[in-house]
Design a protein around this motif. Structure first.
Motif, PDB file in Angstrom:
ATOM      1  N   ARG A   1      -7.815  -3.617  -1.878  1.00  6.94           N
ATOM      2  CA  ARG A   1      -7.287  -3.219  -3.193  1.00  6.94           C
ATOM      3  C   ARG A   1      -7.383  -4.374  -4.188  1.00  6.94           C
ATOM      4  O   ARG A   1      -7.607  -4.162  -5.381  1.00  6.94           O
ATOM      5  CB  ARG A   1      -5.823  -2.769  -3.055  1.00  6.94           C
ATOM      6  CG  ARG A   1      -5.652  -1.376  -2.475  1.00  6.94           C
ATOM      7  CD  ARG A   1      -4.183  -1.088  -2.151  1.00  6.94           C
ATOM      8  NE  ARG A   1      -3.306  -1.414  -3.261  1.00  6.94           N
ATOM      9  CZ  ARG A   1      -3.001  -0.581  -4.256  1.00  6.94           C
ATOM     10  NH1 ARG A   1      -3.514   0.641  -4.273  1.00  6.94           N
ATOM     11  NH2 ARG A   1      -2.192  -0.946  -5.217  1.00  6.94           N
TER      12      ARG A   1
ATOM     13  N   ASN B   1      -5.719   5.019  -2.163  1.00  9.84           N
ATOM     14  CA  ASN B   1      -5.141   3.694  -2.399  1.00  9.84           C
ATOM     15  C   ASN B   1      -6.086   2.818  -3.204  1.00  9.84           C
ATOM     16  O   ASN B   1      -5.668   2.107  -4.120  1.00  9.84           O
ATOM     17  CB  ASN B   1      -4.825   3.018  -1.063  1.00  9.84           C
ATOM     18  CG  ASN B   1      -3.407   3.255  -0.587  1.00  9.84           C
ATOM     19  OD1 ASN B   1      -2.478   2.554  -0.982  1.00  9.84           O
ATOM     20  ND2 ASN B   1      -3.242   4.264   0.261  1.00  9.84           N
TER      21      ASN B   1
ATOM     22  N   ILE C   1       0.842  -1.194   0.000  1.00  9.26           N
ATOM     23  CA  ILE C   1       0.000   0.000   0.000  1.00  9.26           C
ATOM     24  C   ILE C   1       0.880   1.248   0.000  1.00  9.26           C
ATOM     25  O   ILE C   1       2.084   1.188   0.267  1.00  9.26           O
ATOM     26  CB  ILE C   1      -0.961   0.012   1.203  1.00  9.26           C
ATOM     27  CG1 ILE C   1      -0.182   0.028   2.519  1.00  9.26           C
ATOM     28  CG2 ILE C   1      -1.891  -1.188   1.150  1.00  9.26           C
ATOM     29  CD1 ILE C   1      -1.051   0.172   3.739  1.00  9.26           C
ATOM     30  N   PHE C   2       0.274   2.399  -0.285  1.00 13.77           N
ATOM     31  CA  PHE C   2       0.987   3.662  -0.347  1.00 13.77           C
ATOM     32  C   PHE C   2       0.684   4.459   0.920  1.00 13.77           C
ATOM     33  O   PHE C   2      -0.409   5.002   1.085  1.00 13.77           O
ATOM     34  CB  PHE C   2       0.582   4.442  -1.594  1.00 13.77           C
ATOM     35  CG  PHE C   2       0.889   3.715  -2.874  1.00 13.77           C
ATOM     36  CD1 PHE C   2       2.158   3.780  -3.431  1.00 13.77           C
ATOM     37  CD2 PHE C   2      -0.074   2.941  -3.505  1.00 13.77           C
ATOM     38  CE1 PHE C   2       2.460   3.091  -4.597  1.00 13.77           C
ATOM     39  CE2 PHE C   2       0.210   2.259  -4.676  1.00 13.77           C
ATOM     40  CZ  PHE C   2       1.481   2.331  -5.223  1.00 13.77           C
TER      41      PHE C   2
ATOM     42  N   LYS D   1      -4.053  -1.955   7.781  1.00  9.71           N
ATOM     43  CA  LYS D   1      -3.271  -1.917   6.545  1.00  9.71           C
ATOM     44  C   LYS D   1      -3.462  -3.210   5.744  1.00  9.71           C
ATOM     45  O   LYS D   1      -3.564  -3.170   4.513  1.00  9.71           O
ATOM     46  CB  LYS D   1      -1.792  -1.716   6.869  1.00  9.71           C
ATOM     47  CG  LYS D   1      -1.450  -0.320   7.365  1.00  9.71           C
ATOM     48  CD  LYS D   1       0.013  -0.228   7.777  1.00  9.71           C
ATOM     49  CE  LYS D   1       0.348   1.159   8.310  1.00  9.71           C
ATOM     50  NZ  LYS D   1       1.722   1.248   8.830  1.00  9.71           N
TER      51      LYS D   1
ATOM     52  N   ALA E   1      -2.732   6.163   4.807  1.00 11.11           N
ATOM     53  CA  ALA E   1      -2.551   4.741   5.113  1.00 11.11           C
ATOM     54  C   ALA E   1      -1.479   4.496   6.169  1.00 11.11           C
ATOM     55  O   ALA E   1      -1.561   3.523   6.917  1.00 11.11           O
ATOM     56  CB  ALA E   1      -2.228   3.974   3.839  1.00 11.11           C
TER      57      ALA E   1
END
Length: 234
Positions: A146, A98, A89-90, A139, A131
């Motif tokens: 996603r 995200n 993740i970003f 997370k 995030a």
């Protein structure tokens, strides 16, 4: 026909052969669990399927089509998602951003978004939060969300329970059961209790080779085999 098959796949990393002619059949539907000790080649198998590491020999087929040799983006467009161990993740982007990045056209299908909220209520609560500020469990929820924000035929998930509290692991198990009703999951997992609660089929990798495959129910009932292949205490 299997949804995914690996036929005598060999993958080298640098000068080292990590996968040695590995063959695997993943049927459509449910959760297929890939087990093995640390360093056995489980993550390399997932990364080879996803095209992040290209096999030196053998063939990987998805829905009957050879995908080994394709670029990762091409493989993803065929309906495969990957949730790596580091989650991918970003941290500097919000939960919403995200998920937007994981959509095909930069917008959400309302029904899929509602499903994500149902599976992971915390993501709706922290929708506008960056995030990096989420807990480890949140997370992981975002990483899985996603993967399902677009329709997928197969999701590869690497060590999703690592470092998570038992309550979060239990919630993740419920989410995976729901996801597996419509999407096949290929799961790499060290937590055997978690794995056996979800898996329908399984295989054990040792030194880059499949040394056992069958049903999870059969493997879970054989304590001697578990101890011999995984070092689990009887």
């Amino acid at each position: 026909m299997s949804l995914l098959s690996l036929e005598d796949v060999r993958t080298d990393i640098g000068q080292y052969a990590v996968l040695h002619c590995i063959s695997l059949e993943v049927p459509e539907g449910g959760v297929f669990v890939l087990l093995g000790r640390n360093g056995a080649g489980k993550t390399t198998t997932l990364r080879s399927i996803m095209g992040l590491w290209r096999p030196k020999a053998g063939a990987i087929r998805f829905q009957g089509e050879v995908i080994s040799g394709l670029h990762t983006a091409e493989i993803a467009r065929k309906g495969i998602a990957y949730v790596p161990e580091n989650m991918g993740i970003f941290g500097g982007l919000t939960v919403e951003e995200n998920l937007v990045l994981a959509t095909e056209k930069g917008k959400f299908d309302p029904d899929r978004l509602a499903r994500i909220y149902g599976l992971f209520p915390a993501l709706e609560q922290f929708w506008t939060k960056q995030a990096w500020s989420l807990s480890g469990g949140q997370k992981q929820m975002l990483a899985v969300a996603r993967a399902i924000v677009e329709p997928r035929a197969l999701i590869l998930i690497d060590e999703p329970t690592k470092g998570l509290a038992p309550s979060i692991v239990a919630a993740m198990a419920e989410a995976f059961r729901d996801i597996a009703r419509t999407t096949t999951i290929l799961l790499v997992e060290q937590n055997f209790h978690f794995a056996k609660s979800l898996g329908r089929d399984m295989a054990v990798i040792e030194d880059g080779r499949v040394v056992h495959s069958g049903t999870m129910a059969g493997f879970a009932a054989d304590a001697e085999l578990q101890n011999r292949l995984l070092g689990l205490a009887t």
